[in-house]
Design a protein around this motif. Sequence first.
Motif, PDB file in Angstrom:
ATOM      1  N   ASP A 163       0.825  -1.210   0.000  1.00 30.05           N
ATOM      2  CA  ASP A 163       0.000   0.000   0.000  1.00 30.05           C
ATOM      3  C   ASP A 163       0.860   1.262   0.000  1.00 30.05           C
ATOM      4  OD1 ASP A 163      -2.347  -1.459  -0.094  1.00 30.05           O
ATOM      5  OD2 ASP A 163      -2.748  -1.298   2.067  1.00 30.05           O
ATOM      6  N   LEU A 164       1.932   1.261   0.780  1.00 27.39           N
ATOM      7  CA  LEU A 164       2.835   2.416   0.820  1.00 27.39           C
ATOM      8  C   LEU A 164       3.527   2.611  -0.526  1.00 27.39           C
ATOM      9  CD1 LEU A 164       4.382   1.935   4.365  1.00 27.39           C
ATOM     10  CD2 LEU A 164       2.955   3.850   3.633  1.00 27.39           C
ATOM     11  N   HIS A 165       3.946   1.511  -1.133  1.00 27.46           N
ATOM     12  CA  HIS A 165       4.599   1.596  -2.442  1.00 27.46           C
ATOM     13  C   HIS A 165       3.621   2.133  -3.493  1.00 27.46           C
ATOM     14  CE1 HIS A 165       6.334   0.096  -6.259  1.00 27.46           C
ATOM     15  NE2 HIS A 165       7.458   0.476  -5.677  1.00 27.46           N
ATOM     16  N   LYS A 166       2.401   1.637  -3.465  1.00 31.61           N
ATOM     17  CA  LYS A 166       1.369   2.103  -4.402  1.00 31.61           C
ATOM     18  C   LYS A 166       1.127   3.598  -4.235  1.00 31.61           C
ATOM     19  CE  LYS A 166      -3.479   1.537  -5.571  1.00 31.61           C
ATOM     20  NZ  LYS A 166      -4.763   1.060  -5.132  1.00 31.61           N
ATOM     21  N   THR A 167       1.028   4.060  -3.008  1.00 33.13           N
ATOM     22  CA  THR A 167       0.814   5.481  -2.732  1.00 33.13           C
ATOM     23  C   THR A 167       1.965   6.319  -3.284  1.00 33.13           C
ATOM     24  OG1 THR A 167      -0.489   4.995  -0.768  1.00 33.13           O
ATOM     25  CG2 THR A 167       0.498   7.189  -0.902  1.00 33.13           C
ATOM     26  N   CYS A 168       3.175   5.841  -3.109  1.00 28.88           N
ATOM     27  CA  CYS A 168       4.356   6.559  -3.589  1.00 28.88           C
ATOM     28  C   CYS A 168       4.363   6.652  -5.113  1.00 28.88           C
ATOM     29  CB  CYS A 168       5.608   5.852  -3.083  1.00 28.88           C
ATOM     30  SG  CYS A 168       7.125   6.700  -3.504  1.00 28.88           S
ATOM     31  N   VAL A 169       4.103   5.539  -5.789  1.00 33.32           N
ATOM     32  CA  VAL A 169       4.088   5.532  -7.254  1.00 33.32           C
ATOM     33  C   VAL A 169       2.960   6.427  -7.773  1.00 33.32           C
ATOM     34  CG1 VAL A 169       3.742   4.097  -9.308  1.00 33.32           C
ATOM     35  CG2 VAL A 169       5.205   3.281  -7.449  1.00 33.32           C
ATOM     36  N   GLU A 170       1.792   6.370  -7.148  1.00 30.91           N
ATOM     37  CA  GLU A 170       0.684   7.231  -7.569  1.00 30.91           C
ATOM     38  C   GLU A 170       1.028   8.703  -7.388  1.00 30.91           C
ATOM     39  OE1 GLU A 170      -2.597   5.733  -5.278  1.00 30.91           O
ATOM     40  OE2 GLU A 170      -3.092   4.204  -6.774  1.00 30.91           O
ATOM     41  N   ALA A 171       1.714   9.044  -6.309  1.00 25.06           N
ATOM     42  CA  ALA A 171       2.114  10.437  -6.078  1.00 25.06           C
ATOM     43  C   ALA A 171       3.057  10.915  -7.179  1.00 25.06           C
ATOM     44  CB  ALA A 171       2.772  10.576  -4.706  1.00 25.06           C
ATOM     45  N   VAL A 172       4.008  10.079  -7.576  1.00 24.18           N
ATOM     46  CA  VAL A 172       4.930  10.439  -8.650  1.00 24.18           C
ATOM     47  C   VAL A 172       4.162  10.616  -9.957  1.00 24.18           C
ATOM     48  CG1 VAL A 172       6.821   9.590 -10.083  1.00 24.18           C
ATOM     49  CG2 VAL A 172       6.977   9.441  -7.595  1.00 24.18           C
ATOM     50  N   CYS A 173       3.209   9.728 -10.228  1.00 26.41           N
ATOM     51  CA  CYS A 173       2.407   9.843 -11.449  1.00 26.41           C
ATOM     52  C   CYS A 173       1.622  11.157 -11.476  1.00 26.41           C
ATOM     53  CB  CYS A 173       1.463   8.650 -11.589  1.00 26.41           C
ATOM     54  SG  CYS A 173       2.305   7.114 -12.015  1.00 26.41           S
ATOM     55  N   VAL A 174       1.088  11.566 -10.350  1.00 29.17           N
ATOM     56  CA  VAL A 174       0.340  12.824 -10.279  1.00 29.17           C
ATOM     57  C   VAL A 174       1.276  14.007 -10.541  1.00 29.17           C
ATOM     58  CG1 VAL A 174      -0.895  14.384  -8.711  1.00 29.17           C
ATOM     59  CG2 VAL A 174      -1.496  11.960  -8.795  1.00 29.17           C
ATOM     60  N   ILE A 175       2.466  13.979  -9.979  1.00 25.73           N
ATOM     61  CA  ILE A 175       3.434  15.063 -10.201  1.00 25.73           C
ATOM     62  C   ILE A 175       3.821  15.133 -11.671  1.00 25.73           C
ATOM     63  CG2 ILE A 175       5.785  15.851  -9.710  1.00 25.73           C
ATOM     64  CD1 ILE A 175       5.367  14.612  -6.865  1.00 25.73           C
ATOM     65  N   VAL A 176       4.101  13.980 -12.281  1.00 20.52           N
ATOM     66  CA  VAL A 176       4.476  13.947 -13.696  1.00 20.52           C
ATOM     67  C   VAL A 176       3.303  14.419 -14.559  1.00 20.52           C
ATOM     68  CG1 VAL A 176       5.120  12.437 -15.628  1.00 20.52           C
ATOM     69  CG2 VAL A 176       6.282  12.206 -13.416  1.00 20.52           C
ATOM     70  N   GLN A 177       2.092  13.990 -14.237  1.00 19.26           N
ATOM     71  CA  GLN A 177       0.913  14.430 -14.997  1.00 19.26           C
ATOM     72  C   GLN A 177       0.750  15.945 -14.880  1.00 19.26           C
ATOM     73  OE1 GLN A 177      -2.807  12.597 -13.936  1.00 19.26           O
ATOM     74  NE2 GLN A 177      -3.969  13.825 -15.359  1.00 19.26           N
ATOM     75  N   TYR A 178       0.924  16.494 -13.687  1.00 20.27           N
ATOM     76  CA  TYR A 178       0.825  17.937 -13.493  1.00 20.27           C
ATOM     77  C   TYR A 178       1.848  18.654 -14.382  1.00 20.27           C
ATOM     78  CZ  TYR A 178       0.828  22.525 -11.343  1.00 20.27           C
ATOM     79  OH  TYR A 178       0.767  23.880 -11.144  1.00 20.27           O
ATOM     80  N   ASP A 179       3.073  18.135 -14.408  1.00 22.37           N
ATOM     81  CA  ASP A 179       4.131  18.707 -15.230  1.00 22.37           C
ATOM     82  C   ASP A 179       3.764  18.644 -16.719  1.00 22.37           C
ATOM     83  OD1 ASP A 179       6.722  19.913 -15.444  1.00 22.37           O
ATOM     84  OD2 ASP A 179       7.523  17.968 -16.077  1.00 22.37           O
ATOM     85  N   LEU A 180       3.183  17.517 -17.138  1.00 25.01           N
ATOM     86  CA  LEU A 180       2.768  17.367 -18.538  1.00 25.01           C
ATOM     87  C   LEU A 180       1.717  18.406 -18.918  1.00 25.01           C
ATOM     88  CD1 LEU A 180       2.409  13.485 -18.793  1.00 25.01           C
ATOM     89  CD2 LEU A 180       4.203  14.889 -19.832  1.00 25.01           C
ATOM     90  N   GLU A 181       0.808  18.685 -18.001  1.00 21.19           N
ATOM     91  CA  GLU A 181      -0.299  19.600 -18.282  1.00 21.19           C
ATOM     92  C   GLU A 181       0.050  21.067 -18.067  1.00 21.19           C
ATOM     93  OE1 GLU A 181      -3.389  18.128 -15.723  1.00 21.19           O
ATOM     94  OE2 GLU A 181      -3.801  16.401 -17.003  1.00 21.19           O
ATOM     95  N   ASN A 182       1.216  21.332 -17.470  1.00 17.99           N
ATOM     96  CA  ASN A 182       1.551  22.707 -17.100  1.00 17.99           C
ATOM     97  C   ASN A 182       2.965  23.106 -17.500  1.00 17.99           C
ATOM     98  OD1 ASN A 182      -0.868  23.710 -15.425  1.00 17.99           O
ATOM     99  ND2 ASN A 182      -0.457  21.654 -14.647  1.00 17.99           N
ATOM    100  N   GLY A 183       3.299  22.853 -18.752  1.00 18.91           N
ATOM    101  CA  GLY A 183       4.546  23.410 -19.240  1.00 18.91           C
ATOM    102  C   GLY A 183       5.532  22.437 -19.859  1.00 18.91           C
ATOM    103  N   SER A 184       5.433  21.166 -19.602  1.00 14.28           N
ATOM    104  CA  SER A 184       6.387  20.212 -20.174  1.00 14.28           C
ATOM    105  C   SER A 184       5.669  19.026 -20.803  1.00 14.28           C
ATOM    106  CB  SER A 184       7.349  19.713 -19.090  1.00 14.28           C
ATOM    107  OG  SER A 184       8.138  20.757 -18.591  1.00 14.28           O
ATOM    108  N   PRO A 185       4.862  19.287 -21.833  1.00 11.35           N
ATOM    109  CA  PRO A 185       4.117  18.184 -22.450  1.00 11.35           C
ATOM    110  C   PRO A 185       5.043  17.242 -23.217  1.00 11.35           C
ATOM    111  CG  PRO A 185       3.860  20.154 -23.750  1.00 11.35           C
ATOM    112  CD  PRO A 185       4.637  20.547 -22.513  1.00 11.35           C
ATOM    113  N   LEU A 186       4.561  16.050 -23.465  1.00 12.67           N
ATOM    114  CA  LEU A 186       5.276  15.127 -24.337  1.00 12.67           C
ATOM    115  C   LEU A 186       5.119  15.611 -25.774  1.00 12.67           C
ATOM    116  CD1 LEU A 186       4.084  11.722 -22.819  1.00 12.67           C
ATOM    117  CD2 LEU A 186       6.312  12.808 -22.515  1.00 12.67           C
ATOM    118  N   PHE A 187       6.026  15.219 -26.638  1.00 16.37           N
ATOM    119  CA  PHE A 187       5.934  15.627 -28.032  1.00 16.37           C
ATOM    120  C   PHE A 187       4.761  14.911 -28.709  1.00 16.37           C
ATOM    121  CE2 PHE A 187       9.011  12.212 -27.614  1.00 16.37           C
ATOM    122  CZ  PHE A 187       8.574  11.282 -28.551  1.00 16.37           C
TER     123      PHE A 187
END
Length: 75
Positions: free
Chosen positions: A49-73
């Motif tokens: 559960d802790l590992h899942k929470t950590c991976v989900e948090a990273v995914c949310v940060i990366v998604q935020y970055d994708l939507e706010n200035g660093s999109p994929l090509f």
Amino acid sequence: SRAQHSSQLRKFLGRAKNRQETFHGRLKSFKVLGERFRNNGRSTREKLDLHKTCVEAVCVIVQYDLENGSPLFDI
């Protein structure tokens, strides 16, 4: 087999694969996926559960970055 695909489709599939690798690289930059996960969980379930929470948090940060200035090509 890829040999049966048109040149245009093979190029598209190559770009799609590169785009996916770029996304995975962003996840790996947090070292969550590239190193052993260590935590203070007491049971296997709690550790998972802790590992899942950590991976989900990273995914949310990366998604935020994708939507706010660093999109994929575009593919």
